[in-house]
Motif scaffolding. Structure first.
Motif, PDB file in Angstrom:
ATOM      1  N   TRP A  86      46.129  33.907  36.407  1.00 28.93           N
ATOM      2  CA  TRP A  86      45.192  34.936  36.391  1.00 28.93           C
ATOM      3  C   TRP A  86      46.343  36.298  36.776  1.00 28.93           C
ATOM      4  O   TRP A  86      46.774  36.123  37.365  1.00 28.93           O
ATOM      5  CB  TRP A  86      43.848  34.879  37.414  1.00 28.93           C
ATOM      6  N   GLU A  87      45.797  37.285  35.918  1.00 25.67           N
ATOM      7  CA  GLU A  87      46.463  38.482  35.861  1.00 25.67           C
ATOM      8  C   GLU A  87      45.650  39.708  36.523  1.00 25.67           C
ATOM      9  O   GLU A  87      44.427  40.062  35.981  1.00 25.67           O
ATOM     10  CB  GLU A  87      47.274  39.121  34.722  1.00 25.67           C
ATOM     11  N   ILE A  88      45.881  40.311  37.631  1.00 26.73           N
ATOM     12  CA  ILE A  88      45.072  41.248  38.094  1.00 26.73           C
ATOM     13  C   ILE A  88      45.938  42.599  37.915  1.00 26.73           C
ATOM     14  O   ILE A  88      47.083  42.619  38.277  1.00 26.73           O
ATOM     15  CB  ILE A  88      45.053  41.052  39.858  1.00 26.73           C
ATOM     16  N   LYS A  89      45.230  43.683  37.405  1.00 26.48           N
ATOM     17  CA  LYS A  89      45.896  44.897  37.106  1.00 26.48           C
ATOM     18  C   LYS A  89      45.088  46.020  38.079  1.00 26.48           C
ATOM     19  O   LYS A  89      44.054  45.867  37.711  1.00 26.48           O
ATOM     20  CB  LYS A  89      45.898  45.310  35.648  1.00 26.48           C
ATOM     21  N   LEU A  90      45.948  46.684  38.625  1.00 23.44           N
ATOM     22  CA  LEU A  90      45.363  48.096  39.225  1.00 23.44           C
ATOM     23  C   LEU A  90      45.641  49.349  38.352  1.00 23.44           C
ATOM     24  O   LEU A  90      47.109  49.272  38.139  1.00 23.44           O
ATOM     25  CB  LEU A  90      45.720  47.995  40.730  1.00 23.44           C
ATOM     26  N   SER A  91      44.953  50.268  37.965  1.00 20.49           N
ATOM     27  CA  SER A  91      45.379  51.368  37.289  1.00 20.49           C
ATOM     28  C   SER A  91      44.713  52.573  37.483  1.00 20.49           C
ATOM     29  O   SER A  91      43.715  52.567  38.431  1.00 20.49           O
ATOM     30  CB  SER A  91      45.340  50.886  35.720  1.00 20.49           C
TER      31      SER A  91
ATOM     32  N   LEU B  27      40.727  41.745  35.789  1.00 21.38           N
ATOM     33  CA  LEU B  27      40.994  40.418  36.001  1.00 21.38           C
ATOM     34  C   LEU B  27      41.191  39.636  34.428  1.00 21.38           C
ATOM     35  O   LEU B  27      39.841  39.614  33.679  1.00 21.38           O
ATOM     36  CB  LEU B  27      40.155  39.676  36.823  1.00 21.38           C
ATOM     37  N   THR B  28      42.154  39.258  34.134  1.00 27.20           N
ATOM     38  CA  THR B  28      42.285  38.501  32.647  1.00 27.20           C
ATOM     39  C   THR B  28      43.011  37.030  32.961  1.00 27.20           C
ATOM     40  O   THR B  28      43.803  36.953  33.658  1.00 27.20           O
ATOM     41  CB  THR B  28      43.096  39.254  31.730  1.00 27.20           C
ATOM     42  N   GLN B  29      42.575  36.250  32.163  1.00 23.62           N
ATOM     43  CA  GLN B  29      43.203  34.822  32.428  1.00 23.62           C
ATOM     44  C   GLN B  29      44.812  35.009  31.386  1.00 23.62           C
ATOM     45  O   GLN B  29      44.710  35.741  30.628  1.00 23.62           O
ATOM     46  CB  GLN B  29      42.391  33.474  31.468  1.00 23.62           C
TER      47      GLN B  29
ATOM     48  N   ALA C  96      49.945  49.047  39.240  1.00 25.31           N
ATOM     49  CA  ALA C  96      50.705  47.531  39.536  1.00 25.31           C
ATOM     50  C   ALA C  96      49.969  46.324  39.183  1.00 25.31           C
ATOM     51  O   ALA C  96      48.770  46.313  38.567  1.00 25.31           O
ATOM     52  CB  ALA C  96      50.370  47.562  41.290  1.00 25.31           C
ATOM     53  N   ARG C  97      50.495  45.248  39.106  1.00 21.56           N
ATOM     54  CA  ARG C  97      49.979  44.017  38.601  1.00 21.56           C
ATOM     55  C   ARG C  97      50.356  42.818  39.420  1.00 21.56           C
ATOM     56  O   ARG C  97      51.760  42.934  39.818  1.00 21.56           O
ATOM     57  CB  ARG C  97      50.338  43.960  37.214  1.00 21.56           C
ATOM     58  N   ALA C  98      49.673  41.707  39.474  1.00 22.83           N
ATOM     59  CA  ALA C  98      50.026  40.596  40.179  1.00 22.83           C
ATOM     60  C   ALA C  98      49.544  39.397  39.147  1.00 22.83           C
ATOM     61  O   ALA C  98      48.669  39.429  38.645  1.00 22.83           O
ATOM     62  CB  ALA C  98      49.229  40.543  41.560  1.00 22.83           C
ATOM     63  N   LEU C  99      50.529  38.053  39.023  1.00 22.30           N
ATOM     64  CA  LEU C  99      50.164  37.083  38.295  1.00 22.30           C
ATOM     65  C   LEU C  99      49.897  36.197  39.310  1.00 22.30           C
ATOM     66  O   LEU C  99      50.874  35.762  40.266  1.00 22.30           O
ATOM     67  CB  LEU C  99      51.388  36.732  37.523  1.00 22.30           C
ATOM     68  N   LEU C 100      48.639  35.592  39.443  1.00 21.13           N
ATOM     69  CA  LEU C 100      48.067  34.600  40.510  1.00 21.13           C
ATOM     70  C   LEU C 100      47.927  33.373  39.835  1.00 21.13           C
ATOM     71  O   LEU C 100      47.690  33.215  38.610  1.00 21.13           O
ATOM     72  CB  LEU C 100      46.919  35.309  41.032  1.00 21.13           C
TER      73      LEU C 100
END
Length: 485
Positions: free
Chosen positions: A204-209, A302-304, A262-266
């Motif tokens: 899952w990718e979380i992006k903050l913008s 939040l996107t897969q 910022a982004r995180a791949l979880l």
């Protein structure tokens, strides 16, 4: 660019429009430098390219003013390359799409480059104008100011003959600067041993913008959100509720810009997908409330995502999140001597994931060496506790104010003559090149001024058209009044 070339002062705006047409981000100024060299030689003006790539162009005094003190007009020709996430722009190839918006000039989706393109355009406009009265003039155009001050650091003694330096890299109409902060870069490297992705996990990718971002010196005291710090807070909270694994983390693009995104791949077991979405909604809400007054457009998505091949081991993941939370950021101390001026700050500007490490770049600024050393110690201590490497590089000195400066006094008098008001005499927390010139040219009498530029180092950058006109008036009148040697 037609609308820009219709603005006044026309010569200045025509040069700025030309700058917008030639890509010139930091470390990629060659094309613009070549254009300036060709133009100057066509005007019969001698040009010197020094050993690091700075340009020096000389213009003789107008008849009757040969005895005046020599003036160096100075600007840098690189710009900060920042674009919105939804803007496709290659700063090394694409022109800046500048346009007039009422009393302002902006760019569509990117930084504008008014920092310091307006100052550089003013320098060339002085060279081009045959009606301005002035003594001997040298124009110094430096390179790579925004990404390391390479040009200012490499300036050699003996190349310039003038006694007075007018720096054009300030960003507030009605303010004149006589000092600035020094700085140093910090690089933290969190090495980790990668592990295979656990079975039955989804990515899952979380992006903050949506943050405003901005200049890490000029805007650091305004409470703007730092995307890297906010995402670290969110991930830490999520990790207490869900068995997440971190595969990638990134944020920001420049160490001297407050990060906007910022982004995180979880990775999570597939059965936790709904819980992740619910937790993200719940845990991000307080962050939005916290920053509602200053960063009202903050958003999370939040996107897969495609499954990566590996992830951080759990120990490294926890060390990283703890360090990001503990790492100093923002204003450390306000000045006691100058009301309202930041003395010491640091910006956690960039996070990037490498094959075997995650790197964090910070820019530390201070008006004094002890403040800089204090933040270096804090940053080193965080790295030590987290088992990370920490290196400091690119130190540049501040510019010590000279209250007895003759050019400051003359500029103040000229401002009052033109606009019937005294300018504010300031010390800026951002880095200016003046401090780096002092070792090679300790006799220079220096001052910095410029028009109002808002949102520098972000796609919100804009320059105030009436302020540019006042800046030009002040510059021309000041050149006319430079005293004799």
């Amino acid at each position: 660019m037609t609308s820009l070339t219709q603005l006044q002062p026309n010569g200045l705006w025509r040069f700025f429009a030309q700058f917008c047409a030639i890509p010139h981000p930091s470390k990629h100024e060659a094309a613009l430098s070549q254009w300036i060299q060709t133009w100057a030689r066509e005007q019969g003006l001698p040009v010197v390219v020094d050993q690091v790539g700075n340009l020096i162009i000389k213009k003789p005094a107008t008849p009757g003013m040969e005895d005046r003190k020599g003036v160096i007009l100075q600007a840098h020709i690189d710009m900060v390359p920042q674009a919105n996430a939804d803007t496709q722009h290659d700063f090394t190839k694409d022109p800046i799409d500048a346009y007039v918006d009422g009393e302002w000039v902006r760019a569509r989706g990117t930084t504008l480059g008014a920092d310091n393109g307006i100052g550089a355009a003013a320098c060339l406009a002085v060279l081009a104008d045959r009606h301005i009265k002035h003594g001997p003039i040298e124009v110094l155009l430096t390179i790579d100011e925004e990404a390391g001050m390479t040009g200012a650091k490499g300036l050699q003694p003996g190349l310039l003959e003038g006694e007075i330096l007018l720096n054009t890299d300030s960003e507030q109409d009605g303010e004149v600067y006589m000092g600035c902060a020094g700085g140093v870069d910090a690089l933290l490297r969190f090495a980790y041993a990668a592990e295979p992705v656990p079975a039955e996990h989804q990515a899952w990718e979380i992006k903050l913008s949506g943050l405003r971002g901005g200049h890490s010196g000029v805007n650091i005291h305004q409470g703007r959100g730092n995307a890297n710090k906010l995402l670290a807070r969110l991930l830490e909270s999520l990790s207490h509720e869900l068995p997440l694994r971190l595969a990638e983390l990134s944020g920001g693009t420049l160490r001297n810009a407050i990060p906007r995104e910022a982004r995180a791949l979880l990775l999570l077991p597939s059965q936790h997908a709904d819980a992740l979405a619910a937790a993200l909604t719940r845990l991000s809400a307080p962050l939005k409330t916290e920053l509602a007054a200053i960063d009202s457009k903050l958003g999370f998505s939040l996107t897969q995502a495609p499954l990566p091949s590996r992830c951080l081991n759990q120990a490294a993941q926890q060390r990283l999140l703890d360090a990001l939370l503990a790492c100093p950021n923002g204003v450390i101390r306000m000045s006691d001597a100058i009301a309202g001026v930041v003395e010491t700050s640091t910006n956690l500007g960039v996070i990037s994931t490498q094959d075997d490490a995650i790197q964090v770049q910070c820019l530390i600024r201070s008006l004094n060496e002890t403040g800089r050393q204090h933040v270096e110690q804090m940053t080193q201590a965080v790295a030590n506790l987290a088992g990370a490497e920490c290196q400091f590089s690119g130190h540049y000195p501040g510019w010590t104010p000279d209250p007895a400066s003759p050019i400051m006094r003359l500029l103040r008098e000229t401002h009052k003559e033109l606009f019937t008001s005294d300018p504010k005499i300031m010390v800026i927390h951002a880095g200016l090149e003046c401090g780096l010139f002092q070792p090679a040219y300790p006799h220079w009498d220096m001052v910095s001024f410029g028009p109002t530029i808002q949102g520098a180092h972000s796609p919100d950058e804009r320059v105030h058209i009436p302020a540019v006109h006042r800046f030009w008036q002040l510059l021309i009148r000041l050149l006319e009044q430079i005293p004799s040697r």
